[in-house]
Design a protein around this motif. Structure first.
Motif, short mmCIF file in Angstrom:
data_model
loop_
_atom_site.label_atom_id
_atom_site.label_comp_id
_atom_site.label_asym_id
_atom_site.label_seq_id
_atom_site.Cartn_x
_atom_site.Cartn_y
_atom_site.Cartn_z
N ILE A 18 0.84 -1.20 0.00
CA ILE A 18 0.00 0.00 0.00
C ILE A 18 0.87 1.26 0.00
O ILE A 18 0.57 2.23 -0.70
CB ILE A 18 -0.94 -0.01 1.22
N ALA A 19 1.96 1.24 0.77
CA ALA A 19 2.85 2.40 0.85
C ALA A 19 3.45 2.71 -0.52
O ALA A 19 3.54 3.89 -0.91
CB ALA A 19 3.96 2.14 1.87
N VAL A 20 3.84 1.69 -1.26
CA VAL A 20 4.38 1.90 -2.60
C VAL A 20 3.31 2.45 -3.53
O VAL A 20 3.56 3.36 -4.33
CB VAL A 20 4.97 0.58 -3.15
N THR A 21 2.10 1.91 -3.42
CA THR A 21 1.00 2.35 -4.28
C THR A 21 0.66 3.82 -4.05
O THR A 21 0.36 4.55 -5.00
CB THR A 21 -0.24 1.48 -4.04
N LEU A 22 0.71 4.26 -2.81
CA LEU A 22 0.38 5.65 -2.49
C LEU A 22 1.32 6.64 -3.18
O LEU A 22 0.93 7.77 -3.49
CB LEU A 22 0.41 5.88 -0.98
N LEU A 23 2.55 6.22 -3.43
CA LEU A 23 3.52 7.11 -4.08
C LEU A 23 3.07 7.51 -5.48
O LEU A 23 3.37 8.61 -5.94
CB LEU A 23 4.89 6.43 -4.16
N VAL A 24 2.35 6.63 -6.15
CA VAL A 24 1.92 6.89 -7.53
C VAL A 24 0.93 8.06 -7.59
O VAL A 24 0.81 8.71 -8.63
CB VAL A 24 1.30 5.61 -8.14
N LEU A 25 0.24 8.33 -6.49
CA LEU A 25 -0.77 9.38 -6.49
C LEU A 25 -0.19 10.76 -6.76
O LEU A 25 -0.93 11.68 -7.13
CB LEU A 25 -1.51 9.38 -5.15
N ASP A 26 1.13 10.92 -6.58
CA ASP A 26 1.76 12.21 -6.83
C ASP A 26 2.15 12.40 -8.29
O ASP A 26 2.61 13.49 -8.67
CB ASP A 26 3.01 12.37 -5.96
N LEU A 27 1.98 11.38 -9.11
CA LEU A 27 2.29 11.49 -10.54
C LEU A 27 1.02 11.90 -11.27
O LEU A 27 0.09 11.12 -11.42
CB LEU A 27 2.82 10.15 -11.09
N HIS A 28 0.98 13.15 -11.71
CA HIS A 28 -0.23 13.71 -12.32
C HIS A 28 -0.04 13.94 -13.81
O HIS A 28 1.05 14.32 -14.27
CB HIS A 28 -0.60 15.03 -11.65
N LEU A 29 -1.13 13.73 -14.54
CA LEU A 29 -1.12 14.06 -15.96
C LEU A 29 -1.33 15.56 -16.13
O LEU A 29 -1.98 16.21 -15.30
CB LEU A 29 -2.25 13.31 -16.68
N PRO A 30 -0.81 16.15 -17.20
CA PRO A 30 -1.02 17.59 -17.44
C PRO A 30 -2.47 17.85 -17.84
O PRO A 30 -3.17 16.96 -18.33
CB PRO A 30 -0.06 17.89 -18.60
N GLU A 31 -2.91 19.08 -17.62
CA GLU A 31 -4.24 19.47 -18.08
C GLU A 31 -4.28 19.39 -19.61
O GLU A 31 -3.37 19.85 -20.30
CB GLU A 31 -4.56 20.89 -17.62
N GLU A 32 -5.35 18.81 -20.13
CA GLU A 32 -5.43 18.54 -21.56
C GLU A 32 -5.34 19.80 -22.40
O GLU A 32 -4.71 19.82 -23.47
CB GLU A 32 -6.73 17.80 -21.88
N HIS A 33 -5.91 20.89 -21.91
CA HIS A 33 -5.93 22.12 -22.70
C HIS A 33 -4.55 22.80 -22.75
O HIS A 33 -4.32 23.69 -23.58
CB HIS A 33 -6.97 23.10 -22.15
N LEU A 34 -3.62 22.37 -21.89
CA LEU A 34 -2.29 22.97 -21.87
C LEU A 34 -1.33 22.29 -22.85
O LEU A 34 -0.27 22.85 -23.16
CB LEU A 34 -1.70 22.91 -20.46
N ILE A 35 -1.66 21.10 -23.30
CA ILE A 35 -0.78 20.33 -24.18
C ILE A 35 -1.34 20.35 -25.60
O ILE A 35 -2.36 19.74 -25.90
CB ILE A 35 -0.63 18.88 -23.68
N LYS A 36 -0.63 21.10 -26.46
CA LYS A 36 -1.08 21.20 -27.86
C LYS A 36 -0.18 20.43 -28.81
O LYS A 36 -0.57 20.12 -29.93
CB LYS A 36 -1.14 22.67 -28.27
N ASN A 37 1.06 20.15 -28.37
CA ASN A 37 1.98 19.41 -29.22
C ASN A 37 3.03 18.71 -28.36
O ASN A 37 3.02 18.83 -27.12
CB ASN A 37 2.67 20.35 -30.23
N GLY A 38 3.93 18.00 -29.02
CA GLY A 38 4.95 17.25 -28.30
C GLY A 38 5.88 18.13 -27.49
O GLY A 38 6.35 17.74 -26.42
N ASN A 39 6.14 19.34 -27.97
CA ASN A 39 7.03 20.25 -27.26
C ASN A 39 6.41 20.69 -25.93
O ASN A 39 7.12 20.78 -24.92
CB ASN A 39 7.33 21.48 -28.12
N ASP A 40 5.10 20.94 -25.95
CA ASP A 40 4.41 21.31 -24.70
C ASP A 40 4.50 20.17 -23.69
O ASP A 40 4.71 20.40 -22.49
CB ASP A 40 2.95 21.63 -24.98
#
Length: 208
Positions: A18-40
């Motif tokens: 469980i302790a290892v699994t909780l660490l993953v919660l800090d990995l967030h995806l970017p907001e979709e509207h902020l990513i327009k291309n690979g460089n972003d």
């Protein structure tokens, strides 16, 4: 002698998972509207390096703690209240690792870096103390240990954990002045634990 620690080990394994699994919660995806291309996306990923660093350090630290926990309980065959509470202290601290990890991920790049690294390093000082306490309580009564274990083997395991304590304290001290060096010491320590745990087991087998 019948092993009496099976339930302790099973419960402990669940807490580590469980302790290892909780660490993953800090990995967030970017907001979709902020990513327009690979460089972003690349810029976003680059800005998240403290998050990835904190995740990697904490994941491998917990993993190596689990490996060492497993190796300790290969030597412990019986349990008493003191061993159960010492093990509970380890599990409490392991389950708390996710909080300083989250702080490290968010504030390492800012003015609070020394404080968050000190909190992050400090919890590993306490965890190392808890491991030393567990082995001390178990090994002071040889009847609680695996039949046939030698005094030399007991001493090798004790020294393996004792050596880590002053190094963690040094890392804690460095965190207030040079936080990056403190994290490098932590990294070096989990490499040490990874290598030493195997060597300790081999030397114990050879001495018996």
């Amino acid at each position: 002698m019948e092993k009496e620690t099976v339930r302790i080990e099973g419960f402990s394994d669940a807490v580590f998972a469980i302790a290892v699994t909780l660490l993953v919660l800090d990995l967030h995806l970017p907001e979709e509207h902020l990513i327009k291309n690979g460089n972003d996306l690349f810029i976003f990923m680059k800005s998240q390096w403290p998050v990835f660093l904190a995740f990697i350090l904490s994941f491998f630290s917990i993993f190596i703690m689990w490996v060492n926990h497993h190796k300790i309980f290969k030597q412990i065959y019986s349990r008493n209240s003191a061993i159960m509470f010492a093990n509970g202290l380890i599990l409490f601290l392991v389950s708390a690792v996710s909080y300083p990890t989250a702080l490290l991920a968010r504030y390492f790049n800012g003015e609070a870096s020394s404080m968050v690294v000190a909190m992050y390093t400090g919890i590993f000082v306490l965890i190392n103390f808890a491991y030393n306490l567990l082995w001390f309580l178990a090994s002071r009564n040889k009847k609680l240990l695996r039949p046939g274990i030698t005094d030399a083997a007991i001493k090798k395991i004790r020294n393996n954990y004792l050596y880590g304590f002053p190094i963690y304290l040094i890392a804690l001290i460095f965190s207030f002045w040079i936080p990056a060096v403190s994290l490098m010491i932590i990294l070096g320590l989990w490499i040490f634990w990874a290598l030493s745990s195997g060597k300790i087991e081999m030397s114990i087998n050879e001495s018996e």
